[in-house]
Design a protein around this motif. Structure first.
Motif, PDB file in Angstrom:
ATOM      1  N   ASP A   1     -30.680 -39.382  12.662  1.00  0.00           N
ATOM      2  CA  ASP A   1     -32.587 -38.861  11.900  1.00  0.00           C
ATOM      3  C   ASP A   1     -32.571 -39.178  10.835  1.00  0.00           C
ATOM      4  O   ASP A   1     -33.665 -39.475  10.520  1.00  0.00           O
ATOM      5  CB  ASP A   1     -32.379 -37.463  13.278  1.00  0.00           C
ATOM      6  CG  ASP A   1     -33.587 -37.114  13.299  1.00  0.00           C
ATOM      7  OD1 ASP A   1     -34.895 -37.546  13.311  1.00  0.00           O
ATOM      8  OD2 ASP A   1     -34.439 -35.948  12.347  1.00  0.00           O
TER       9      ASP A   1
ATOM     10  N   ILE B   1     -32.987 -42.476   9.567  1.00  0.00           N
ATOM     11  CA  ILE B   1     -34.665 -42.844   9.745  1.00  0.00           C
ATOM     12  C   ILE B   1     -35.711 -42.249   8.595  1.00  0.00           C
ATOM     13  O   ILE B   1     -36.694 -43.146   8.523  1.00  0.00           O
ATOM     14  CB  ILE B   1     -35.063 -42.826  10.919  1.00  0.00           C
ATOM     15  CG1 ILE B   1     -33.873 -43.683  11.929  1.00  0.00           C
ATOM     16  CG2 ILE B   1     -36.458 -42.918  11.571  1.00  0.00           C
ATOM     17  CD1 ILE B   1     -33.707 -43.491  13.509  1.00  0.00           C
ATOM     18  N   THR B   2     -35.748 -41.034   8.950  1.00  0.00           N
ATOM     19  CA  THR B   2     -36.444 -40.309   8.470  1.00  0.00           C
ATOM     20  C   THR B   2     -36.819 -40.884   6.700  1.00  0.00           C
ATOM     21  O   THR B   2     -37.807 -40.397   6.001  1.00  0.00           O
ATOM     22  CB  THR B   2     -36.570 -38.707   8.034  1.00  0.00           C
ATOM     23  OG1 THR B   2     -36.628 -38.061   9.732  1.00  0.00           O
ATOM     24  CG2 THR B   2     -37.406 -38.172   7.391  1.00  0.00           C
TER      25      THR B   2
ATOM     26  N   LYS C   1     -39.730 -45.087  15.274  1.00  0.00           N
ATOM     27  CA  LYS C   1     -39.836 -43.824  15.018  1.00  0.00           C
ATOM     28  C   LYS C   1     -39.913 -43.117  17.030  1.00  0.00           C
ATOM     29  O   LYS C   1     -39.416 -42.000  17.098  1.00  0.00           O
ATOM     30  CB  LYS C   1     -41.883 -43.539  15.340  1.00  0.00           C
ATOM     31  CG  LYS C   1     -41.696 -43.571  13.419  1.00  0.00           C
ATOM     32  CD  LYS C   1     -43.220 -43.628  13.483  1.00  0.00           C
ATOM     33  CE  LYS C   1     -43.811 -43.426  11.649  1.00  0.00           C
ATOM     34  NZ  LYS C   1     -45.153 -42.955  11.190  1.00  0.00           N
TER      35      LYS C   1
ATOM     36  N   GLN D   1     -36.158 -42.459  17.132  1.00  0.00           N
ATOM     37  CA  GLN D   1     -35.917 -40.826  16.707  1.00  0.00           C
ATOM     38  C   GLN D   1     -36.769 -40.377  17.547  1.00  0.00           C
ATOM     39  O   GLN D   1     -35.939 -38.837  17.745  1.00  0.00           O
ATOM     40  CB  GLN D   1     -36.932 -40.880  14.873  1.00  0.00           C
ATOM     41  CG  GLN D   1     -36.580 -39.649  14.755  1.00  0.00           C
ATOM     42  CD  GLN D   1     -37.235 -39.900  12.981  1.00  0.00           C
ATOM     43  OE1 GLN D   1     -38.860 -40.533  12.731  1.00  0.00           O
ATOM     44  NE2 GLN D   1     -36.846 -38.955  11.851  1.00  0.00           N
TER      45      GLN D   1
END
Length: 180
Positions: free
Chosen positions: A53, A56-57, A168, A171
């Motif tokens: 997570d 990805i962010t 997204k 995620q």
């Protein structure tokens, strides 16, 4: 003969009760071990998913920089795709970690509840789609490195948007597991 049967039954009842008790204890112990295994699995999986997570962010701003750079240079036919990618510091994609899920799916998958199993399968499917889209994007970039046209830049932009959308979605599914 009647007394013999009574005696035999009296002797069999404790043996039968002992066997049933042993089976019950064994089942209880196996269930306890399975619960412990699944709890440890989820702790490890959640750690892995927290890392993913964050990854990805962390990568999304780099991808948005590439989109912005493409927007700036979309009409400039003196700047090639290679130069656009270089100005944006490359194509950055996240690493989706699924090691614990793969280990469990090869061993004790039957211990998972359906809703969790479904989410994990969706994450795995999304990861495969992300890999596919990433490979297509890289193939496109490598085969069009020297292209300077608006069409190629717009195509790259669309591919990056698709990549971001897939990330997204992954995620979102990961956060379902993290928020349990």
């Amino acid at each position: 003969m009647k007394n013999y049967l009574k005696g035999l039954i009296k002797e069999m009842i404790p043996v039968l009760l002992g066997v049933l008790l042993a089976l019950w204890i064994n089942n209880w112990n196996e269930n306890r071990k399975d619960r412990k295994y699944i709890n440890n699995f989820y702790l490890s999986l959640k750690k892995e998913f927290r890392d993913t997570d964050e990854e990805i962010t962390k990568k999304l701003p780099y991808q948005k920089v590439l989109l912005d750079t493409l927007e700036v240079y979309k009409n400039d036919e003196t700047i090639s795709l290679l130069e656009v990618v270089e100005k944006a510091n490359g194509v950055n994609g996240p690493n989706i970690k699924l090691n614990y899920w793969k280990a469990l799916s090869n061993s004790k998958i039957e211990l998972l509840e359906y809703n969790r199993l479904s989410i994990l399968a969706d994450i795995e499917k999304g990861n495969e789609l992300l890999k596919y889209k990433t490979n297509k994007l890289l193939d496109f970039v490598y085969s069009n490195l020297t292209e300077t046209g608006k069409k190629e830049k717009m195509m790259l932009r669309i591919m990056i948007i698709e990549l971001i959308t897939t990330q997204k979605e992954i995620q979102k599914e990961i956060r379902k597991i993290l928020n349990e």
